[in-house]
Design a protein around this motif. Structure first.
Motif, PDB file in Angstrom:
ATOM      1  N   PRO A 420       0.929  -1.008   0.003  1.00  0.00           N
ATOM      2  CA  PRO A 420       0.054  -0.013   0.011  1.00  0.00           C
ATOM      3  C   PRO A 420       0.854   1.399  -0.167  1.00  0.00           C
ATOM      4  O   PRO A 420       1.748   1.400   0.615  1.00  0.00           O
ATOM      5  N   PHE A 421       0.510   2.089  -0.737  1.00  0.00           N
ATOM      6  CA  PHE A 421       1.096   3.532  -0.857  1.00  0.00           C
ATOM      7  C   PHE A 421       0.300   4.892  -0.736  1.00  0.00           C
ATOM      8  O   PHE A 421      -0.915   4.595  -1.436  1.00  0.00           O
ATOM      9  N   THR A 422       0.470   5.741  -0.143  1.00  0.00           N
ATOM     10  CA  THR A 422      -0.419   6.759  -0.148  1.00  0.00           C
ATOM     11  C   THR A 422       0.756   8.161  -0.267  1.00  0.00           C
ATOM     12  O   THR A 422       1.685   8.331   0.104  1.00  0.00           O
ATOM     13  N   CYS A 423       0.046   8.958  -1.252  1.00  0.00           N
ATOM     14  CA  CYS A 423       0.883  10.206  -1.335  1.00  0.00           C
ATOM     15  C   CYS A 423      -0.141  11.512  -1.246  1.00  0.00           C
ATOM     16  O   CYS A 423      -1.211  11.430  -2.046  1.00  0.00           O
ATOM     17  N   HIS A 424      -0.125  12.355  -0.446  1.00  0.00           N
ATOM     18  CA  HIS A 424      -1.095  13.617  -0.092  1.00  0.00           C
ATOM     19  C   HIS A 424      -2.535  12.712   0.087  1.00  0.00           C
ATOM     20  O   HIS A 424      -3.435  13.362  -0.364  1.00  0.00           O
ATOM     21  N   ASP A 425      -2.496  11.938   0.908  1.00  0.00           N
ATOM     22  CA  ASP A 425      -3.892  11.065   1.270  1.00  0.00           C
ATOM     23  C   ASP A 425      -4.457  10.583  -0.012  1.00  0.00           C
ATOM     24  O   ASP A 425      -5.778  10.077   0.102  1.00  0.00           O
TER      25      ASP A 425
END
Length: 473
Positions: A420-425
């Motif tokens: 899993p990856f998140t960038c700026h939500d």
């Protein structure tokens, strides 16, 4: 010795060490270390060797303890984990401190503490704070010594339960806390700790932990005006230290005794102690093993240089240089043994787009996490994992009879794409293309052929829509 017999002995030795039964541990541990190494159980060999080194130190046998350091260092750097390296730095710091190199000892402790805090190793944090406390006592900084002792005891759950796997060696932390409290004039707190420590002392023979208790008890008696009791307790501690040939402890006790006896104007007793003190200093001079420590430090620097030369600084896996230097050896060994090898190329799809839209810092994080997954995944195999350049990684692994290559690469693909990856939500889905080549039983490919074939397979994965695995046929 069978594996079952070894496992039983290993449990026994662990119990002996945890119960501070160092003499018994020394008697039984030699064969266990040899068998652990023979069985390829390097994690247990490292632990047993560390306990053996520490046991000789605790009973005052500095010569043997230091002679074990080279073997311990080699095993740690070759097969050890981060926690093993933390323990190694801790032990080396103790020996540098013994020979008066306090700054070097502090540097090693802080280096170990940095790793321990990064990986949240409670045992390592507890031990290093304890040793930093002892170092501050030597430098006469009693407030700092108390602060480090309290930290150490916190990580040992001495005050309230905070950690599921706490630091176990709180004995010396209590001694350091009581010592700092005495020098700070906090006698009630020191007395309570000393009484607690005295209650758990068994019958002789006594090692360093028990002698340290007698020593701090004598200091307490001295500072609270119970002079004769202080002298008697110091004498008792000195006799046990002499039986163990613990010259470092002898020096500290003689130094304390001389201060008391000088105040008593007992010339005869003072002459006797001074003679013992001089003899102790001569023994310490004879057993000064700093040359061994310098040799080990040089080896450590060399290892660090090699690591810098062969490790990719961003992802912390091997670089192309290391892969090129070691892959051919692996191929030659496989050819001699009639074994198969697999070479896996891993490419992150649309990486330029990730950098352009999400930023280079996010791109770096993706590469670091990809490398971590690869490194952890192949830890159970005989494999080399390296960053091949840019967003491409390469793996060369030995195939044994029980390994199904298709399952290996499919599970790897799942591990990578499910990350899993998140960038700026925003939840980001990553895609990977894999190309795989394999040697055959009759003849191992050379490295160039394996890479070329894996590259063809990787190109086929890209051409067929990316985000898939292709095995070269």
């Amino acid at each position: 010795m069978s594996i079952q017999e070894f496992e039983e002995l290993y449990l026994t030795l662990t119990e002996l060490y945890n119960e501070n039964r160092f003499f018994e541990y020394i008697e039984l541990s030699d064969a266990a270390i040899e068998n652990a190494h023979g069985f390829g159980m390097y994690d247990k060999a490292i632990l047993l060797l560390r306990y053996r080194c520490a046991s000789h130190y605790q009973v005052g046998n500095l010569q043997v303890a230091i002679s074990l350091l080279k073997q311990y260092r080699e095993l740690t750097f070759q097969y050890g984990s981060d926690t093993d390296i933390i323990s190694y730095y801790n032990i080396m710091a103790i020996y540098w401190e013994i020979f008066g190199h306090l700054k070097k000892a502090e540097d090693l402790m802080l280096k170990g503490l940095e790793i321990a805090e990064r990986i949240n190793d409670v045992e390592g944090i507890g031990k290093i704070n304890n040793n930093l406390s002892h170092l501050e006592l030597k430098m006469g900084r009693y407030d700092k010594a108390k602060e480090f002792a309290l930290k150490s005891l916190y990580y040992g759950n001495y005050f309230e339960v905070k950690h599921s796997n706490p630091f176990k060696g709180v004995h010396f932390s209590k001694v350091n806390l009581a010592t700092s409290q005495i020098w700070l004039g906090e006698f009630d707190g020191a007395y309570a700790i000393i009484q607690e420590l005295l209650q758990v002392i068994q019958s002789p023979p006594y090692a360093k932990p028990e002698i340290e208790v007698f020593n701090v008890h004598a200091l307490y008696c001295h500072k609270t005006g119970r002079i004769q009791e202080a002298i008697d307790t110091y004498q008792k501690a000195k006799n046990y230290a002499f039986q163990n040939s613990d010259w470092e402890m002898m020096q500290a006790i003689c130094d304390s005794l001389m201060q008391i006896i000088e105040q008593q104007n007992d010339v005869e007793a003072l002459c006797k102690i001074q003679k013992e003190y001089i003899e102790t200093l001569l023994k310490i001079q004879q057993e000064n093993y700093t040359h061994i420590l310098f040799e080990i430090e040089y080896s450590d620097e060399k290892k660090q240089f090699e690591k810098t030369s062969y490790i990719d600084p961003l992802t912390n896996v091997y670089n192309r240089r290391y892969f090129d230097a070691n892959a051919n050896q692996m191929i030659e060994a496989a050819a001699c043994n009639g074994e198969q090898l697999a070479l896996i190329m891993v490419d992150l799809d649309h990486f330029k787009e990730i950098n352009d839209t999400k930023g280079h810092l996010f791109g770096d994080t993706v590469l670091i996490n990809t490398a971590t997954i690869l490194k952890n995944y192949f830890q159970a195999f005989d494999a080399i994992v390296a960053r091949f350049g840019g967003d491409e990684f390469i793996v060369l692994m030995r195939l044994t009879e029980n390994i199904v290559l298709q399952d290996i690469v499919n599970n790897l693909y799942d591990a990578l794409t499910e990350m899993p990856f998140t960038c700026h939500d925003e939840l980001i889905s990553l895609a990977y293309s894999l190309g795989v080549s394999m040697s055959n039983h009759e003849q191992a490919f050379n490295l160039g052929e394996l890479i070329h074939n894996a590259d063809i397979a990787l190109y086929q994965s890209k051409r067929n829509g990316r985000n898939q695995v292709t095995i070269f046929n």
